[in-house]
Each structure stands twice: as C-alpha cells, then as structure tokens.
Design an enzyme around this catalytic site. Structure first.
Site, PDB file in Angstrom:
ATOM      1  N   GLU A 139       0.897  -1.163   0.055  1.00 35.39           N
ATOM      2  CA  GLU A 139       0.079  -0.016  -0.124  1.00 35.39           C
ATOM      3  C   GLU A 139       1.045   1.101   0.086  1.00 35.39           C
ATOM      4  O   GLU A 139       1.971   1.326   0.636  1.00 35.39           O
ATOM      5  CB  GLU A 139      -0.867  -0.016   1.348  1.00 35.39           C
ATOM      6  N   HIS A 181      -3.725  -2.778  -8.316  1.00 35.31           N
ATOM      7  CA  HIS A 181      -4.997  -3.452  -7.851  1.00 35.31           C
ATOM      8  C   HIS A 181      -5.998  -3.613  -8.825  1.00 35.31           C
ATOM      9  O   HIS A 181      -6.846  -4.529  -9.039  1.00 35.31           O
ATOM     10  CB  HIS A 181      -5.286  -2.901  -6.556  1.00 35.31           C
ATOM     11  N   ASP A 191      -7.012   1.616  -8.196  1.00 36.60           N
ATOM     12  CA  ASP A 191      -5.664   2.149  -7.682  1.00 36.60           C
ATOM     13  C   ASP A 191      -4.852   1.107  -8.502  1.00 36.60           C
ATOM     14  O   ASP A 191      -5.025  -0.308  -8.819  1.00 36.60           O
ATOM     15  CB  ASP A 191      -5.566   2.133  -6.216  1.00 36.60           C
TER      16      ASP A 191
END
Length: 214
Positions: A139, A181, A191
């Site tokens: 992330e 993603h 994203d």
C-alpha cells in the site's frame, strides 16, 4: 483499500515532499515508536537485503496464517494506493472488523516503511483469494486523483522493497508480475490510478535494488 472520498484538511502539506531527494529516502530510520518493534534488515537468498522497515502488525482477523512459499508460491507484487493517510491505514489494518490488510505500507512524505503482515502469511489485500495467496501487497499513502502524494521517497523506497521481494522469490521484474490492484480479476478498485508512473517505477525496481549487506 476501500475507496474513501474523505481528505484530511492538511493533506496539501505533503505536496512539498516531492522535492525530497532519493538519498533522503535511503537514510536509516531511528528507533521504532512504542508498541511497534523495529524490524531488523532481512537478507534475501539472492543476496539483496530488504530496506529498513518497522513492524506494525495487522490484526490476525485480517489475514490467513500460512507457510509461503511452501504452501503457496509467491509469484507477483500488487501495488495499491491507500485512499487514506498512512496513520489511518495502519489503524484500519489493526481493526479486526476491517477484514483487509496488506503486507506493507509506504508513507508519502519520507518513504517510511511499515510491515503489517509476514510474507509467509496471506494478507487480504487484493479482493481475490487466488491472487492473495500468490502475491505480496504494498500500500502507498495517497489518493489516486492527486499525484502530489507520489513523492520521490515513496517511489524509491517502494521500488527497493519490490526489487528485494522479486529477488527473494525469483519474480520477474516486469509488468506481468508487478501489477496494480485494478488489474486483479473481479476487483472494483482502480488503484494505483492514472497518475502512478509505471515506467518510472519499473525503471527504479530494475535499477535501484537494495544491495547493502549487513
């Protein structure tokens, strides 16, 4: 992460972080904050060491304990954007009701790296069980519609991490194995978004592998 339209009122303060140099991203971090032990640099079988990172464990309710790569092969890296601040992302991963977590989170302002799930375990990050079992999720703090969050330190530290992961598991450093993603089948996420610079990122992954030995 789940899409979240909220923005912190002071988010623009991070815009100036893009001016930080890549050398700043390479500086060792100090002692970890209380309650989160600093993780030592780890060596990979291929000879590359992981960049410094802080252990901030996710709730066990947001992952599946496993024995990878024996139980499941690790074949790809999935790139995410948080749609949250770094601090709030860590809190979400520690919330047992969240039902999601990634292996790593990269902070925008300085590239500070948190590990939330052990690589041997399956993090619930991709929204697809098969992809979860075969991937490492990273992330990145920010919002997909604001490229100011994608700073030099963030790109550099993330690329060092991805290079080390690829070296460890023998993953090719290309777009077939380092994916967004949005590319996971069945996902409703977009994203890392149109402002994520894939050409730059792959160049960094292939040229800035972390090679310091300790």
């Amino acid at each position: 992460m789940e899409p979240d339209p909220r923005r912190p009122a002071r988010r623009r303060l991070l815009t100036g972080a893009a001016a930080l140099t890549a050398s700043a991203a390479l500086a060792p971090f100090g002692t970890a904050t209380a309650g989160a032990a600093a993780s030592a640099r780890r060596h990979t079988p291929g000879g590359g060491a992981y960049p410094p990172h802080q252990w901030v464990p996710a709730s066990p309710s947001n992952l599946t304990t496993a024995k990878r790569p024996t139980q499941y092969p690790v074949e790809m890296v999935v790139i995410h954007v948080t749609q949250e601040t770094y601090a709030h992302t860590l809190k979400l991963f520690q919330n047992p009701a969240h039902k999601a977590a990634a292996h790593y989170v990269v902070r925008s302002s300085d590239g500070h790296l948190a590990q939330c799930v052990r690589e041997r375990d399956v993090a619930w990050h991709a929204g697809n069980w098969d992809y979860n079992t075969r991937s490492i999720g990273i992330e990145h703090e920010g919002w997909i519609d604001d490229p100011a969050w994608f700073t030099d330190p963030l790109y550099t530290r993330s690329a060092q991490l991805t290079a080390a992961i690829c070296d460890r598991y023998g993953i090719p450093k290309d777009r077939e194995h380092i994916i967004g993603h949005v590319e996971v089948p069945g996902t409703d996420h977009t994203d890392p978004g149109e402002f994520w610079d894939w050409a730059r990122y792959l160049q960094l992954v292939n040229g800035l592998a972390w090679r310091t030995t300790m």
